[in-house]
Design a protein around this motif. Structure first.
Motif, short mmCIF file in Angstrom:
data_model
loop_
_atom_site.label_atom_id
_atom_site.label_comp_id
_atom_site.label_asym_id
_atom_site.label_seq_id
_atom_site.Cartn_x
_atom_site.Cartn_y
_atom_site.Cartn_z
N PRO A 79 -2.16 10.67 -5.76
CA PRO A 79 -0.80 11.49 -4.81
C PRO A 79 -1.67 11.33 -3.78
N GLU A 80 -2.44 11.17 -2.96
CA GLU A 80 -3.32 11.15 -1.63
C GLU A 80 -3.82 9.89 -1.09
N GLY A 81 -4.45 9.44 0.54
CA GLY A 81 -5.35 8.13 -0.35
C GLY A 81 -7.13 8.57 0.69
N THR A 82 -6.70 9.71 0.41
CA THR A 82 -8.49 10.30 0.98
C THR A 82 -8.93 10.34 -0.22
N ALA A 83 -9.37 10.49 -0.84
CA ALA A 83 -10.03 10.70 -2.31
C ALA A 83 -9.52 8.30 -2.55
N PHE A 110 1.90 9.05 -4.68
CA PHE A 110 3.24 10.23 -5.59
C PHE A 110 2.93 11.10 -5.96
N ARG A 111 4.34 11.87 -6.02
CA ARG A 111 3.68 13.50 -6.72
C ARG A 111 4.82 14.24 -7.00
N TYR A 112 4.60 14.68 -8.47
CA TYR A 112 5.91 14.82 -9.00
C TYR A 112 6.15 15.86 -8.70
N GLU A 113 7.30 15.89 -7.00
CA GLU A 113 7.62 17.55 -6.53
C GLU A 113 8.75 17.84 -6.78
N ARG A 114 9.18 18.73 -6.49
CA ARG A 114 11.03 19.05 -6.19
C ARG A 114 11.11 18.73 -5.32
N ARG A 119 10.83 15.40 0.81
CA ARG A 119 10.51 15.64 0.11
C ARG A 119 10.82 14.56 -1.08
N TYR A 120 9.93 13.88 -1.68
CA TYR A 120 10.18 13.02 -2.78
C TYR A 120 9.03 12.21 -3.79
N ARG A 121 9.26 12.65 -5.14
CA ARG A 121 7.83 12.11 -5.82
C ARG A 121 7.41 10.69 -5.66
N GLN A 122 8.16 9.12 -4.70
CA GLN A 122 7.07 8.35 -4.40
C GLN A 122 7.60 8.66 -3.24
N PHE A 123 6.33 8.19 -1.81
CA PHE A 123 5.80 8.73 -0.90
C PHE A 123 5.63 7.74 0.09
N TYR A 124 5.49 7.74 1.09
CA TYR A 124 4.60 6.56 2.17
C TYR A 124 3.71 7.65 3.19
N GLN A 125 3.09 6.99 3.46
CA GLN A 125 1.68 8.10 4.16
C GLN A 125 0.77 6.63 5.23
N ILE A 126 0.69 7.19 5.92
CA ILE A 126 0.01 6.92 7.30
C ILE A 126 -1.11 7.54 7.36
N GLY A 283 -0.50 16.16 8.53
CA GLY A 283 -2.08 17.03 8.53
C GLY A 283 -3.57 16.54 8.45
N GLY A 284 -4.41 17.25 8.24
CA GLY A 284 -5.52 17.11 7.98
C GLY A 284 -6.71 17.78 8.01
N GLY A 285 -8.18 16.83 7.76
CA GLY A 285 -9.06 18.40 8.94
C GLY A 285 -10.21 17.99 8.43
N ARG A 286 -11.01 18.50 8.29
CA ARG A 286 -13.10 17.83 7.82
C ARG A 286 -13.20 17.73 6.62
N TYR A 287 -14.21 17.05 6.39
CA TYR A 287 -14.33 17.22 4.44
C TYR A 287 -15.84 16.92 4.12
N ASP A 288 -16.96 16.88 5.09
CA ASP A 288 -18.14 17.18 5.46
C ASP A 288 -18.71 17.05 3.81
N ASP A 309 8.26 8.90 5.69
CA ASP A 309 9.56 8.83 5.16
C ASP A 309 10.28 10.39 6.31
N ARG A 310 9.27 11.00 6.68
CA ARG A 310 9.24 12.36 7.73
C ARG A 310 9.50 11.52 8.42
N LEU A 311 8.89 10.76 9.11
CA LEU A 311 8.25 10.53 11.00
C LEU A 311 10.28 9.59 10.79
P1 HAM Z 1 -1.06 16.46 2.91
O1 HAM Z 1 -1.06 17.08 3.73
O2 HAM Z 1 -0.81 16.86 0.92
O3 HAM Z 1 -2.68 15.67 2.79
O4 HAM Z 1 -0.12 15.43 2.61
C1 HAM Z 1 -0.24 14.61 4.61
C2 HAM Z 1 1.77 14.51 4.51
O5 HAM Z 1 1.91 13.50 3.74
C3 HAM Z 1 2.46 15.84 4.70
O6 HAM Z 1 2.28 16.50 6.08
C4 HAM Z 1 3.66 15.02 4.72
O7 HAM Z 1 4.41 14.63 6.12
C5 HAM Z 1 3.32 13.75 3.57
N1 HAM Z 1 3.88 14.21 2.58
C6 HAM Z 1 3.20 15.28 1.37
N2 HAM Z 1 3.78 14.97 0.50
C7 HAM Z 1 5.37 14.83 1.06
C8 HAM Z 1 6.52 13.96 -0.82
N3 HAM Z 1 5.83 14.34 -1.47
N4 HAM Z 1 7.51 13.30 0.14
C9 HAM Z 1 7.18 12.96 1.60
N5 HAM Z 1 6.04 12.89 2.57
C10 HAM Z 1 5.33 13.91 2.45
C11 HAM Z 1 -3.56 14.76 2.54
O8 HAM Z 1 -2.35 14.00 1.88
C12 HAM Z 1 -4.59 14.64 3.02
N6 HAM Z 1 -4.73 12.39 1.84
C13 HAM Z 1 -4.58 13.91 3.95
C14 HAM Z 1 -6.32 13.62 4.96
C15 HAM Z 1 -6.06 12.42 5.15
N7 HAM Z 1 -6.96 14.55 5.21
C16 HAM Z 1 -7.67 14.20 5.54
N8 HAM Z 1 -7.86 12.97 5.64
#
Ligand code: HAM
Length: 430
Positions: A79-83, A110-114, A119-126, A283-288, A309-311
């Motif tokens: 659902p995210e890339g940090t872990a 991938f997140r099962y979101e409304r 806001r999508y269920r497969q979305f792309y992060q940088i 979004g982001g932040g520290r995870y010490d 997707d949003r950019l």
């Molecule tokens: P997050 O805030 O859950 O953080 O996701 C980062 C960004 O991904 C959001 O600000 C949003 O732009 C996009 N995003 C999240 N969910 C969706 C969705 N369902 N559809 C489209 N875009 C979406 C993280 O994922 C953390 N891993 C960020 C991070 C990295 N913190 C520390 N290192």
């Protein structure tokens, strides 16, 4: 989940060329900062996300695509890339090999979101993660990198919201104070927040429900409860942002939807109405504490992720086009020239030109119609006369006089021809 298609074929999502433009800009900007790319699998052990993002978060509690594989293991689509990045860092003992690590990734989550716009269920992060530095300079370097990327792709009106969540020394006392306050307003909170009060009280602070927001207005402010070291760290982050001329808003409600954060948290929020409630572009932040909690070394870290997707939706909204039309359309005037034209197109491509050729054949008229559609810079019609003389005409599609060329020097001629005002913007070439 969406299909991303070239050109104008998809109406809801930005065309693939816009995505490619953002990706190219990302690699260019991030490499200036010394970040190297990592690619991790899209599947991980479910437990990784439970232990990092947190069992009580919406992401893990409600939104993960989790299934058992044939070996009976519980796996989840990330659902995210940090872990995953942290898992890879620990697994490859990276901290033994270098004291400071800077990674970035681009890929699907991938997140099962409304679903709604943005806001999508497969979305792309940088995303980017810096592991090994506890200093404020590291936090600010990452924010600077986002700001430089947004500038590079031409997105404006995105504001940086900044907060600190404290650490083990100061957050528990704050949380207690917050819970005390929220409990005295329990009846005014939405159902979700009444539950969050027990499981994840900080999340009440960023609930979008107007009733909850009214309660939160007067809630205790985390920034007033920070211990000395956390306060000093936060002050240093602000001082360094000021020194770089990066504007920000201090917003004590930026608590983030993931459990692993300590100290600095931040979000980039777009003012443009096109994204509706999905206005947070990153979004982001520290995870010490996360690495140690996952069984790794005690290494401090900080990172962010941007929603591609949003950019790309914002870029689409701005009306910019990123297509890269062909340099040349090679048309066939008569059947006897088909082979020669096909061979010429192949040779010109080998020389580096972007060449379009209609493999269906057909009348010259229908080929020219297609040439128009492709927005090629030039057309070259090859017929018996051209084959015999070894010469042809390069016709500029935007208008203007044709240029006479020898068939052996087409590439040079196309390259040296003055650029007519482009039929459409091609910012992608930058
Ligand atoms: P997050 O805030 O859950 O953080 O996701 C980062 C960004 O991904 C959001 O600000 C949003 O732009 C996009 N995003 C999240 N969910 C969706 C969705 N369902 N559809 C489209 N875009 C979406 C993280 O994922 C953390 N891993 C960020 C991070 C990295 N913190 C520390 N290192």
């Amino acid at each position: 989940m969406n299909d991303l298609l070239p050109g104008e074929l998809s109406s809801d999502m930005a065309p693939i060329e816009t995505w490619q433009f953002v990706e190219r800009a990302t690699r260019e900007v991030f490499s200036r900062f010394g970040y190297g790319e990592v690619r991790t699998p899209v599947l991980e052990d479910t437990g990784l996300f439970v232990r990092s993002v947190g069992e009580e978060t919406d992401i893990v509690g409600k939104e993960m695509y989790t299934f058992e594989d044939k070996g009976g293991r519980s796996l989840s689509l990330r659902p995210e890339g940090t872990a995953p990045a942290v898992r890879a860092y620990i697994e490859h003992s990276v901290s033994n090999q270098e004291p400071l690590t800077r990674w970035y990734y681009v890929g699907p989550m991938f997140r099962y979101e409304r679903m709604k716009t943005g806001r999508y269920r497969q979305f792309y992060q940088i995303g980017a993660e810096a592991l090994g530095s506890k200093e404020a300079a590291q936090d600010v370097e990452l924010m600077d990198m986002v700001v430089q990327l947004l500038e590079r792709i031409g997105l404006k009106d995105i504001s940086l919201n900044l907060n600190s969540l404290g650490d083990d020394a100061c957050r528990p006392a704050y949380q207690q104070k917050l819970v005390g306050y929220l409990k005295s307003h329990r009846e005014e909170l939405c159902e979700d927040c009444q539950r969050r009060l027990e499981t994840n009280p900080l999340r009440v602070l960023d609930c979008k429900n107007p009733k909850c927001q009214a309660v939160v207005q007067a809630a205790p402010n985390i920034l007033q409860e920070l211990c000395e070291p956390c306060k000093a760290h936060f002050d240093e982050v602000k001082r360094k942002l000021d020194a770089l001329g990066i504007r920000y808003v201090v917003n004590p409600q930026i608590v983030r939807g993931l459990d692993y954060y300590t100290r600095t948290t931040f979000e980039f929020i777009a003012a443009h109405p096109a994204l509706g409630t999905a206005s947070t572009v990153g979004g982001g932040g520290r995870y010490d504490k996360l690495l140690k909690a996952l069984g790794g070394p005690d290494v401090p870290a900080v990172g962010f992720a941007l929603g591609m997707d949003r950019l790309t939706l914002l870029l689409k909204e701005s009306g910019q086009k990123f297509s890269d039309p062909p340099d040349l359309f090679v048309a066939v005037a008569d059947e006897g020239s088909a082979d020669a034209a096909f061979t010429l197109a192949s040779k010109l491509r080998k020389e580096g030109l972007r060449v379009e050729f209609d493999t269906r054949g057909g009348s010259l008229k229908s080929q020219m119609k297609r040439a128009d559609k492709t927005k090629a810079r030039f057309t070259l019609v090859l017929g018996q006369a051209e084959r015999e003389s070894g010469k042809a005409q390069l016709k500029p599609m935007a208008g203007g006089d044709p240029i006479a060329v020898s068939l052996t020097e087409v590439t040079q001629a196309v390259r040296s021809a003055p650029q007519a005002p482009a039929p459409q913007a091609t910012a992608a070439q930058g």
